[in-house]
Scaffold this motif. Structure first.
Motif, PDB file in Angstrom:
ATOM      1  N   ARG A 149      43.716  38.954  40.117  1.00  0.00           N
ATOM      2  CA  ARG A 149      43.941  39.739  38.910  1.00  0.00           C
ATOM      3  C   ARG A 149      43.161  39.187  37.714  1.00  0.00           C
ATOM      4  O   ARG A 149      42.859  39.908  36.762  1.00  0.00           O
ATOM      5  N   LEU A 150      42.812  37.933  37.735  1.00  0.00           N
ATOM      6  CA  LEU A 150      42.027  37.337  36.658  1.00  0.00           C
ATOM      7  C   LEU A 150      40.527  37.559  36.862  1.00  0.00           C
ATOM      8  O   LEU A 150      39.799  37.878  35.914  1.00  0.00           O
ATOM      9  N   ILE A 151      40.073  37.391  38.106  1.00  0.00           N
ATOM     10  CA  ILE A 151      38.637  37.446  38.364  1.00  0.00           C
ATOM     11  C   ILE A 151      38.098  38.872  38.265  1.00  0.00           C
ATOM     12  O   ILE A 151      37.026  39.120  37.687  1.00  0.00           O
ATOM     13  N   LEU A 152      38.837  39.852  38.818  1.00  0.00           N
ATOM     14  CA  LEU A 152      38.319  41.222  38.810  1.00  0.00           C
ATOM     15  C   LEU A 152      38.138  41.788  37.395  1.00  0.00           C
ATOM     16  O   LEU A 152      37.112  42.401  37.110  1.00  0.00           O
ATOM     17  N   PRO A 153      39.082  41.633  36.461  1.00  0.00           N
ATOM     18  CA  PRO A 153      38.809  42.109  35.094  1.00  0.00           C
ATOM     19  C   PRO A 153      37.614  41.423  34.446  1.00  0.00           C
ATOM     20  O   PRO A 153      36.844  42.056  33.724  1.00  0.00           O
ATOM     21  N   CYS A 205      31.124  44.459  42.710  1.00  0.00           N
ATOM     22  CA  CYS A 205      32.577  44.263  42.593  1.00  0.00           C
ATOM     23  C   CYS A 205      33.255  44.401  43.951  1.00  0.00           C
ATOM     24  O   CYS A 205      34.182  43.637  44.277  1.00  0.00           O
ATOM     25  N   ALA A 206      32.784  45.367  44.746  1.00  0.00           N
ATOM     26  CA  ALA A 206      33.373  45.536  46.077  1.00  0.00           C
ATOM     27  C   ALA A 206      33.108  44.316  46.947  1.00  0.00           C
ATOM     28  O   ALA A 206      33.999  43.843  47.679  1.00  0.00           O
ATOM     29  N   ILE A 207      31.894  43.775  46.856  1.00  0.00           N
ATOM     30  CA  ILE A 207      31.558  42.593  47.655  1.00  0.00           C
ATOM     31  C   ILE A 207      32.396  41.389  47.215  1.00  0.00           C
ATOM     32  O   ILE A 207      32.959  40.651  48.038  1.00  0.00           O
ATOM     33  N   VAL A 208      32.501  41.192  45.892  1.00  0.00           N
ATOM     34  CA  VAL A 208      33.278  40.060  45.386  1.00  0.00           C
ATOM     35  C   VAL A 208      34.749  40.207  45.761  1.00  0.00           C
ATOM     36  O   VAL A 208      35.403  39.240  46.178  1.00  0.00           O
TER      37      VAL A 208
END
Length: 472
Positions: A173-177, A41-44
């Motif tokens: 906000r869409l991709i992270l969830p 998640c941090a990399i993305v």
């Protein structure tokens, strides 16, 4: 001690030293998968921010350059006789209406000039930390509005990345969830697979627990996992090997008991054949000497010879008792029920005031020779102890089939062991030690005397092959 006893002893050693140290597999799987997904998640998120920063910079820079060129090309020259401020206001309004840009027209005194702008929705609010991460360096251009020889005002063009930052925030906000949901789903799958593996390992652990408890007849089940198939086969092979070793050990121990019984019988025969005639001859000689002493009227000699005769009789009785204890009384080839029936008849003659009964079902399986000897010795020792120490009115001997073996139980209604024996409850006599050792050597168990409801009970359980027929 058989092979499974060695395993149990080895397994108890770590328990005595304390619980083994280590990390639980569930915790390791959960921590590892969570750390991996956090890193992902941090990399993305970093990639998304870097891409958004480049995109915002490119979009606003391109729009700023186009607006600058548009204003430069469409503004009238300072020598034309047109309303320069009107033309500049129109151009400023068109630039202000564009995305990523803002324009302001000021007059010669520095006051803003009102522009005719269409209604425009404000950009979505974006967290300042996110905007600060991707906001590019601001760009600004001042274009003078002049009509020779006067400067009428100034047109200021600025880059405005708020719209582009709002779009990047919407994507972020869409991709992270979605990425977080994928992480939770992946962690759940990982934990489910870990639980499946642990359950399969638990089946193998349960099989090893049964092996430690001595149950070698139930193999470990197949887990359905190819990686654990070899381990399962190894556990089952070990169980089969231990079962074969235990059977061989018990066969050898039974053979040793049989040989020991044969040696006892040989010693008893030698004592009977060797000491018996000599003691008889000694008593005969003492009797003849006593009669001669009476003829010679020598009271001292007669008294000495009478004492020798008494001692010889005591030695003869002791030798007979030792011979009876060494020799297995029933004839060879008798069934266990016949052996015990004959034994209890002898005890009834010794203790006529005690009611001694035998309860033996007709379908009782017949143990092998070592088992017959062990159960016979148990009943003999237990009944003899009851008659010697408890003075019972009733003694009951009961044989029953229990599981895959035979249980012999001796109960009496006597007063239990005497006071001096009760004071030594923590000590075990030689008779009990012998019964316990014989039962353990044959894979059985011995329970020493205990009091229950006014009765004294003692038990001995021995395994018995199921293919044996009933008692003859």
């Amino acid at each position: 001690m058989d092979a499974t006893s060695h395993i149990a002893a080895a397994d108890d050693a770590p328990a005595r030293r304390g619980r083994p140290h280590g990390v639980a597999l569930r915790l390791l799987a959960l921590g590892g998968s969570a750390l991996a997904w956090l890193a992902m998640c941090a990399i993305v998120a970093s990639v998304l921010i870097l891409n958004a920063r480049g995109s915002v910079s490119d979009e606003t820079g391109s729009a700023f350059r186009l607006a600058n060129a548009f204003a430069t090309l469409h503004l009238p020259t300072s020598f034309e006789r047109r309303d320069m401020m009107e033309q500049a206001a129109r151009i400023a309004a068109e630039i202000e209406a564009q995305r990523h840009l803002s324009a302001e027209l000021r007059d010669a005194s520095g006051q803003p000039v009102a522009l005719a702008l269409p209604p425009r929705l404000p950009p979505e609010r974006v967290p300042e930390w996110f905007a600060a991460l991707i906001r590019p360096e601001p760009q600004r251009e001042l274009i003078a509005i002049a009509q020779y020889p006067n400067v009428l005002g100034v047109l200021e063009i600025r880059s405005d990345p708020r719209d582009e930052i709002a779009e990047a925030w919407a994507d972020f906000r869409l991709i992270l969830p979605l990425l977080a949901a994928m992480a939770l789903a992946a962690i759940g799958v990982t934990m489910a697979i870990t639980g499946l593996v642990l359950r399969r390992l638990g089946l193998l652990g349960a099989a090893l627990g049964r092996m430690r408890a001595g149950d070698l007849d139930h193999p470990a089940p197949q887990t359905g996992l190819a990686e654990l198939a070899t381990l399962t086969e190894g556990v089952n092979a070990l169980a089969a090997h231990l079962a074969a070793e235990r059977a061989e050990n018990r066969r050898l121990q039974g053979r040793m008991l049989t040989l020991a019984e044969a040696e006892r019988a040989r010693i008893a025969s030698d004592l009977h054949d060797g000491i018996g005639p000599q003691l008889f001859a000694l008593q005969a000689a003492v009797g003849q000497a006593g009669r001669a002493a009476e003829t010679a009227r020598d009271p001292a000699l007669a008294e000495a010879l009478a004492a020798v005769s008494r001692h010889a009789q005591a030695i003869r009785q002791s030798a007979r008792a030792a011979i009876d204890d060494l020799r297995l009384a029933p004839a060879e080839g008798a069934s266990l029920a016949e052996m015990l029936q004959e034994l209890l008849i002898e005890f009834s003659e010794i203790a006529p005031d005690t009611a001694i009964t035998l309860d033996c079902p007709p379908d009782l399986p017949e143990p092998d020779e070592a088992g017959r000897i062990a159960l016979y010795r148990f009943v003999r020792e237990s009944v003899l102890n009851a008659l010697r120490h408890a003075a019972p009115a009733r003694v009951r001997v009961r044989l029953a089939r229990e599981g895959q073996g035979i249980t012999a139980q001796v109960t009496d209604d006597g007063g239990g062991p005497p006071a001096q024996d009760r004071a030594r409850l923590g000590q075990t006599g030689l008779g009990q030690t012998g019964m316990r050792d014989r039962a353990g050597a044959l894979g059985g168990r011995y329970r020493p005397p205990r009091r229950e409801g006014g009765w004294t009970l003692t038990e001995c359980h021995l395994p018995c092959p199921t293919d044996q027929g009933p008692a003859r």
